[in-house]
Write an enzyme that holds these catalytic residues in place. Structure first.
Site, PDB file in Angstrom:
ATOM      1  N   LYS A  91       0.831  -1.222   0.000  1.00 20.93           N
ATOM      2  CA  LYS A  91       0.000   0.000   0.000  1.00 20.93           C
ATOM      3  C   LYS A  91       0.859   1.264   0.000  1.00 20.93           C
ATOM      4  O   LYS A  91       0.609   2.195  -0.740  1.00 20.93           O
ATOM      5  CB  LYS A  91      -0.914   0.050   1.234  1.00 20.93           C
ATOM      6  N   ARG A 129      -9.780   1.701   8.658  1.00 22.02           N
ATOM      7  CA  ARG A 129      -9.462   0.302   8.905  1.00 22.02           C
ATOM      8  C   ARG A 129     -10.644  -0.447   9.502  1.00 22.02           C
ATOM      9  O   ARG A 129     -10.541  -1.646   9.782  1.00 22.02           O
ATOM     10  CB  ARG A 129      -8.294   0.217   9.881  1.00 22.02           C
ATOM     11  N   ARG A 163      10.820  -6.537   4.741  1.00 22.13           N
ATOM     12  CA  ARG A 163      10.588  -5.093   4.514  1.00 22.13           C
ATOM     13  C   ARG A 163      11.594  -4.263   5.318  1.00 22.13           C
ATOM     14  O   ARG A 163      11.892  -4.557   6.466  1.00 22.13           O
ATOM     15  CB  ARG A 163       9.163  -4.741   4.967  1.00 22.13           C
ATOM     16  N   ARG A 197      10.705  -2.190  10.801  1.00 18.03           N
ATOM     17  CA  ARG A 197       9.664  -1.715  11.694  1.00 18.03           C
ATOM     18  C   ARG A 197       9.584  -2.630  12.904  1.00 18.03           C
ATOM     19  O   ARG A 197       9.666  -3.842  12.763  1.00 18.03           O
ATOM     20  CB  ARG A 197       8.315  -1.722  10.958  1.00 18.03           C
ATOM     21  N   ARG A 226      -1.721  -8.854  13.688  1.00 18.18           N
ATOM     22  CA  ARG A 226      -2.103  -7.779  12.755  1.00 18.18           C
ATOM     23  C   ARG A 226      -2.902  -8.342  11.579  1.00 18.18           C
ATOM     24  O   ARG A 226      -3.869  -7.732  11.126  1.00 18.18           O
ATOM     25  CB  ARG A 226      -0.848  -7.056  12.248  1.00 18.18           C
TER      26      ARG A 226
HETATM   27  P1  AMP Z   1       0.470   0.483   9.207  1.00 22.67           P
HETATM   28  O1  AMP Z   1       1.755   1.231   9.013  1.00 22.67           O
HETATM   29  O2  AMP Z   1      -0.640   1.020   8.355  1.00 22.67           O
HETATM   30  O3  AMP Z   1       0.651  -1.014   9.070  1.00 22.67           O
HETATM   31  O4  AMP Z   1       0.018   0.755  10.721  1.00 22.67           O
HETATM   32  C1  AMP Z   1       0.805   0.334  11.818  1.00 22.67           C
HETATM   33  C2  AMP Z   1      -0.064   0.202  13.041  1.00 22.67           C
HETATM   34  O5  AMP Z   1      -0.625   1.490  13.375  1.00 22.67           O
HETATM   35  C3  AMP Z   1      -1.269  -0.710  12.885  1.00 22.67           C
HETATM   36  O6  AMP Z   1      -0.934  -2.080  13.106  1.00 22.67           O
HETATM   37  C4  AMP Z   1      -2.219  -0.163  13.941  1.00 22.67           C
HETATM   38  O7  AMP Z   1      -1.834  -0.599  15.233  1.00 22.67           O
HETATM   39  C5  AMP Z   1      -1.954   1.338  13.864  1.00 22.67           C
HETATM   40  N1  AMP Z   1      -2.884   1.977  12.908  1.00 22.67           N
HETATM   41  C6  AMP Z   1      -2.578   2.481  11.673  1.00 22.67           C
HETATM   42  N2  AMP Z   1      -3.677   2.981  11.084  1.00 22.67           N
HETATM   43  C7  AMP Z   1      -4.697   2.796  11.943  1.00 22.67           C
HETATM   44  C8  AMP Z   1      -6.094   3.062  11.896  1.00 22.67           C
HETATM   45  N3  AMP Z   1      -6.673   3.616  10.819  1.00 22.67           N
HETATM   46  N4  AMP Z   1      -6.837   2.736  12.983  1.00 22.67           N
HETATM   47  C9  AMP Z   1      -6.290   2.181  14.072  1.00 22.67           C
HETATM   48  N5  AMP Z   1      -4.989   1.869  14.170  1.00 22.67           N
HETATM   49  C10 AMP Z   1      -4.189   2.157  13.117  1.00 22.67           C
END
Ligand code: AMP
Length: 222
Positions: free
Chosen positions: A13, A88, A127, A162, A174
Site C-alpha cells: 500500500k 481500517r 521489509r 519496523r 495484525r
Molecule cells: P500500518 O503502518 O498502516 O501497518 O500501521 C501500523 C499500526 O498502526 C497498525 O498495526 C495499527 O496498530 C496502527 N494503525 C494504523 N492505522 C490505523 C487506523 N486507521 N486505525 C487504528 N490503528 C491504526
C-alpha cells in the site's frame, strides 16, 4: 480526489500510495507513519498509540479519527489525499464519509491490494524502511533491495526494520485484525462502486510499481 489504499499489511500500500502521490501531487497520508513518528518523538499521542501498535491491535478511534480529520484540514490536502492505512474499520469509513462531506468531498477511488498470505508474511519480514522521517522510502531485501545494503538510495540514511515487523506473534495478530476488522471494507466500498481490486504477487510478476503505473495511466489520466 480522495483515494484510499486498502489491503493487508505487506501488500505494498505504501509503495503504491507513494508513487501515485509523486504523480498526482496529492499528499500521502499514512496513519501508521504518523503514529511511528509520534512514537519515535515520544509524544503523548505516540506513547498512547504504542500500547496498541506493539500488540498488533488497532489504535482506538477516539485517537485515530480526530488525528486524520485534522490532517485532512491542512492546506496540502485541499484538493484531496491518498489515505494509506485509514479507514481500517466500517466505523472509521463512516466517520471519514462525514469528515469529507463537510468539505464537499467524497471517496473517489479505493485501491484494494491482494497478495497470497505466504507472500505477505515473507514481505513483512524482508521489509525495510528509510529511517529518515522526511523520506521513509520502503525497500524489500529480496524484491527491491537498496543499491548499498542498509542504506537508502534516495537520501543515504540508514534503513531499519519496523518494530511490529520483528515479532511473528505481532505479525499474525495484525493479519487477524485485518481479516476481522478491515476486510469488511471491501464490501462497503464495492457497494459504493469505487472499489478496484489489484493482485500484487511474485507468482504473476506483478509488483506495487506495476499497479501504480496502471492506475496512473489507465484510471487517473482518463
Ligand atoms: P500500518 O503502518 O498502516 O501497518 O500501521 C501500523 C499500526 O498502526 C497498525 O498495526 C495499527 O496498530 C496502527 N494503525 C494504523 N492505522 C490505523 C487506523 N486507521 N486505525 C487504528 N490503528 C491504526
Amino acid at each position: 480526489m480522495v483515494i484510499i489504499m486498502l489491503g493487508a499489511q505487506g501488500t505494498g500500500k505504501g509503495t503504491v500510495a507513494g508513487l501515485i502521490s509523486e504523480q498526482t501531487k496529492l499528499p500521502q497520508i499514512s496513519t501508521g507513519d504518523i503514529f511511528r513518528l509520534n512514537i519515535s518523538e515520544k509524544t503523548e499521542l505516540g506513547i498512547e498509540a504504542d500500547k496498541y501498535i506493539s500488540q498488533g491491535n488497532l489504535v482506538p478511534d477516539e485517537i485515530t479519527v480526530p488525528m486524520v480529520a485534522n490532517r485532512l484540514q491542512e492546506k496540502d490536502a485541499e484538493d484531496g489525499a491518498i489515505l494509506d492505512g485509514f479507514p481500517r474499520t466500517i466505523e472509521q469509513a463512516k466517520s471519514l464519509d462525514e469528515i469529507l462531506k463537510k468539505s464537499g468531498k467524497k471517496v473517489n477511488l479505493v485501491i484494494n491490494l491482494s497478495t497470497p498470505r505466504e507472500e505477505i508474511i515473507d514481505r513483512m519480514l524482508t521489509r525495510r524502511i528509510c529511517s529518515n522521517p522526511e523520506c521513509k522510502l520502503i525497500y524489500n531485501t529480496k524484491l527491491h533491495p537498496p543499491k548499498v545494503e542498509g542504506i537508502c538510495d534516495r537520501c543515504g540514511a540508514p534503513l531499519k526494520q519496523r518494530e511490529d515487523d520483528l515479532d511473528p506473534v505481532v505479525i499474525n495478530k495484525r493479519l487477524e485484525t485485518y481479516e476481522t476488522q478491515t476486510a469488511p471494507l471491501v464490501e462497503y466500498y464495492k457497494e459504493k462502486g469505487v472499489l478496484r481490486t489489484e493482485t500484487v504477487s511474485m507468482s504473476i510478476n506483478r509488483m506495487g510499481k506495476d499497479v501504480a503505473e496502471d492506475i496512473i495511466n489507465n484510471v487517473l489520466k482518463k
